[in-house]
Design a protein around this motif. Structure first.
Motif, PDB file in Angstrom:
ATOM      1  N   SER A  70      28.969 113.659  31.626  1.00 11.88           N
ATOM      2  CA  SER A  70      28.706 113.472  33.057  1.00 11.88           C
ATOM      3  C   SER A  70      27.235 113.697  33.398  1.00 11.88           C
ATOM      4  O   SER A  70      26.645 114.714  33.030  1.00 11.88           O
ATOM      5  CB  SER A  70      29.590 114.444  33.848  1.00 11.88           C
ATOM      6  N   TYR A 122      26.004 114.059  36.472  1.00 16.61           N
ATOM      7  CA  TYR A 122      25.859 115.125  37.482  1.00 16.61           C
ATOM      8  C   TYR A 122      25.933 116.494  36.793  1.00 16.61           C
ATOM      9  O   TYR A 122      25.272 117.446  37.216  1.00 16.61           O
ATOM     10  CB  TYR A 122      26.976 115.031  38.527  1.00 16.61           C
ATOM     11  N   HIS A 173      40.813 118.006  33.644  1.00 21.99           N
ATOM     12  CA  HIS A 173      39.828 118.667  34.506  1.00 21.99           C
ATOM     13  C   HIS A 173      40.386 118.862  35.914  1.00 21.99           C
ATOM     14  O   HIS A 173      39.867 119.654  36.686  1.00 21.99           O
ATOM     15  CB  HIS A 173      38.553 117.809  34.605  1.00 21.99           C
ATOM     16  N   THR A 201      38.191 116.760  42.951  1.00 23.15           N
ATOM     17  CA  THR A 201      38.435 116.927  41.512  1.00 23.15           C
ATOM     18  C   THR A 201      37.158 116.748  40.675  1.00 23.15           C
ATOM     19  O   THR A 201      37.229 116.596  39.464  1.00 23.15           O
ATOM     20  CB  THR A 201      39.482 115.897  41.037  1.00 23.15           C
ATOM     21  N   THR A 202      36.010 116.758  41.345  1.00 18.14           N
ATOM     22  CA  THR A 202      34.785 116.444  40.590  1.00 18.14           C
ATOM     23  C   THR A 202      34.215 117.653  39.850  1.00 18.14           C
ATOM     24  O   THR A 202      34.381 118.806  40.248  1.00 18.14           O
ATOM     25  CB  THR A 202      33.672 115.899  41.516  1.00 18.14           C
ATOM     26  N   LEU A 203      33.521 117.346  38.770  1.00 19.68           N
ATOM     27  CA  LEU A 203      32.687 118.299  38.049  1.00 19.68           C
ATOM     28  C   LEU A 203      31.248 117.810  38.240  1.00 19.68           C
ATOM     29  O   LEU A 203      31.052 116.613  38.437  1.00 19.68           O
ATOM     30  CB  LEU A 203      33.050 118.296  36.559  1.00 19.68           C
ATOM     31  N   PRO A 204      30.294 118.703  38.198  1.00 20.82           N
ATOM     32  CA  PRO A 204      30.339 120.092  37.754  1.00 20.82           C
ATOM     33  C   PRO A 204      30.858 121.067  38.805  1.00 20.82           C
ATOM     34  O   PRO A 204      30.764 120.822  40.010  1.00 20.82           O
ATOM     35  CB  PRO A 204      28.864 120.391  37.457  1.00 20.82           C
ATOM     36  N   ASP A 256      30.166 120.753  43.193  1.00 21.82           N
ATOM     37  CA  ASP A 256      29.233 119.706  43.643  1.00 21.82           C
ATOM     38  C   ASP A 256      27.805 120.101  43.260  1.00 21.82           C
ATOM     39  O   ASP A 256      27.349 121.206  43.571  1.00 21.82           O
ATOM     40  CB  ASP A 256      29.315 119.478  45.163  1.00 21.82           C
ATOM     41  N   SER A 257      27.123 119.170  42.587  1.00 18.70           N
ATOM     42  CA  SER A 257      25.806 119.504  42.030  1.00 18.70           C
ATOM     43  C   SER A 257      24.803 119.922  43.105  1.00 18.70           C
ATOM     44  O   SER A 257      24.000 120.838  42.879  1.00 18.70           O
ATOM     45  CB  SER A 257      25.271 118.342  41.194  1.00 18.70           C
ATOM     46  N   LYS A 282      27.582 107.286  41.073  1.00 20.01           N
ATOM     47  CA  LYS A 282      28.856 106.584  40.878  1.00 20.01           C
ATOM     48  C   LYS A 282      28.611 105.143  40.428  1.00 20.01           C
ATOM     49  O   LYS A 282      29.395 104.583  39.660  1.00 20.01           O
ATOM     50  CB  LYS A 282      29.672 106.620  42.169  1.00 20.01           C
ATOM     51  N   LYS A 322      39.817 104.015  41.085  1.00 18.00           N
ATOM     52  CA  LYS A 322      39.061 105.068  41.773  1.00 18.00           C
ATOM     53  C   LYS A 322      37.604 104.657  41.972  1.00 18.00           C
ATOM     54  O   LYS A 322      37.011 104.879  43.016  1.00 18.00           O
ATOM     55  CB  LYS A 322      39.150 106.370  40.976  1.00 18.00           C
TER      56      LYS A 322
HETATM   57  N1  GSH Z   1      28.863 114.698  44.430  1.00 19.17           N
HETATM   58  C1  GSH Z   1      29.346 115.215  43.174  1.00 19.17           C
HETATM   59  C2  GSH Z   1      29.716 114.040  42.272  1.00 19.17           C
HETATM   60  C3  GSH Z   1      30.206 114.515  40.918  1.00 19.17           C
HETATM   61  C4  GSH Z   1      31.007 113.445  40.185  1.00 19.17           C
HETATM   62  O1  GSH Z   1      31.218 112.317  40.671  1.00 19.17           O
HETATM   63  N2  GSH Z   1      31.474 113.814  38.999  1.00 19.17           N
HETATM   64  C5  GSH Z   1      32.288 112.932  38.187  1.00 19.17           C
HETATM   65  C6  GSH Z   1      31.786 112.958  36.756  1.00 19.17           C
HETATM   66  S1  GSH Z   1      30.171 112.252  36.598  1.00 19.17           S
HETATM   67  C7  GSH Z   1      33.706 113.463  38.168  1.00 19.17           C
HETATM   68  O2  GSH Z   1      33.921 114.648  38.127  1.00 19.17           O
HETATM   69  N3  GSH Z   1      34.697 112.552  38.136  1.00 19.17           N
HETATM   70  C8  GSH Z   1      36.094 112.918  37.977  1.00 19.17           C
HETATM   71  C9  GSH Z   1      36.822 113.020  39.266  1.00 19.17           C
HETATM   72  O3  GSH Z   1      36.289 112.629  40.333  1.00 19.17           O
HETATM   73  O4  GSH Z   1      37.974 113.472  39.231  1.00 19.17           O
HETATM   74  C10 GSH Z   1      28.307 116.125  42.548  1.00 19.17           C
HETATM   75  O5  GSH Z   1      27.112 115.960  42.857  1.00 19.17           O
HETATM   76  O6  GSH Z   1      28.670 117.039  41.780  1.00 19.17           O
END
Ligand code: GSH
Length: 258
Positions: free
Chosen positions: A12, A14, A39, A52-55, A66-67, A104, A152
């Motif tokens: 990833s 981010y 995750h 559900t996003t990482l990090p 959220d980064s 994205k 998605k």
């Molecule tokens: N705005 C978020 C975006 C993070 C993001 O889109 N992460 C993606 C990986 S690059 C992710 O976790 N995708 C899996 C999901 O959304 O469940 C940030 O800055 O952390």
């Protein structure tokens, strides 16, 4: 024992932005690599934001998802120092925002070009840090997971075209900034503006210092998505910044798994 745990996907961009920031400030942290699908529970449970996003960064005071929110937490703790200089704070954050906005699209482009073409490679990337049981689930469920990703991220031919155009506008902007020969986007030293720009473009520039994007198998699997960007001055800037500030990974190295 580290007091900070960074939950990431190895691939990833981010996550790379925060990994790089933590490395740059010399933070004592542990990285927990998660695998797609598996995750979701940790991200929902730690983040508590219905996302559900990482990090996600787990800190002694709670988890931050959220980064950008993680950067602001680090700033609040007084840990960012010159990476977010107060005199140039707004400019730095504006650049950070500009590159976050194409994250994205970068993912869209890569998956659009590699789904159905380099599926074995994607499965490998998605299972590199998985347990044997998780690996079996991801392998067996791959067609369904791929379908969910398509939905998605809106991965269609026209979606990928629009993603390409949006990335191109930001890459053009970056190259216009670099025309005067500058090394750093804001001021005369490394800031989170540079770290964000380079991290978010790293999947297209493929710096050798990155454990995933630097691998020949990655460049091969993503070849169609990478071709239009090869040789662009913006990509050279990303490679130079990695070279100057990101150290060298021994070949095939991955940072410690959870
Ligand atoms: N705005 C978020 C975006 C993070 C993001 O889109 N992460 C993606 C990986 S690059 C992710 O976790 N995708 C899996 C999901 O959304 O469940 C940030 O800055 O952390």
């Amino acid at each position: 024992m580290s007091t900070l745990t960074l939950y990431t996907f190895a691939m990833s961009h981010y996550s790379e932005k925060i990994r790089w920031t933590l490395d740059a400030i010399g933070a004592d942290y542990r990285e927990a690599f998660l695998s797609p699908v598996f995750h979701i529970g940790p991200a929902l449970g730690l983040g508590r934001r219905g996302r559900t996003t990482l990090p996600v960064l787990r800190t002694p005071e709670g988890a931050v998802q959220d980064s950008t929110r993680i950067l602001l937490w680090l700033e609040h703790e007084g840990l960012l120092g010159p990476l977010l200089p107060s005199a140039q704070r707004e400019r730095v954050l504006a650049v950070e925002d500009r590159f976050d906005a194409i994250g994205k699209d970068v993912a869209r482009l890569l998956y659009a070009a590699s789904f159905g073409v380099a599926d074995d490679h994607i499965v490998k990337l998605w299972t590199d840090h998985a347990t044997p049981l998780q690996s079996r689930v991801i392998r067996g469920g791959y067609p369904l997971i791929r379908w969910a990703f398509r939905r998605k991220l809106g991965i269609t031919a026209s979606g990928a075209r629009r993603a390409q155009q949006r990335i191109a506008r930001v890459v053009d902007w970056l190259e216009a900034q670099l025309k005067d020969g500058r090394t750093y986007l804001v001021g005369d030293h490394l800031t989170v503006a540079d770290i964000t720009a380079a991290s978010l473009l790293a999947p297209l520039a493929c710096p050798p210092q990155h454990a995933v994007y630097g691998e020949p198998a990655y460049r091969q699997g993503m070849a169609a998505a990478l071709a239009p960007w090869a040789g662009r001055p913006a990509m050279k800037w990303v490679l130079d910044l990695y070279e100057a500030h990101r150290g060298t990974l021994p070949a095939g190295a991955v940072r410690q798994a959870a």
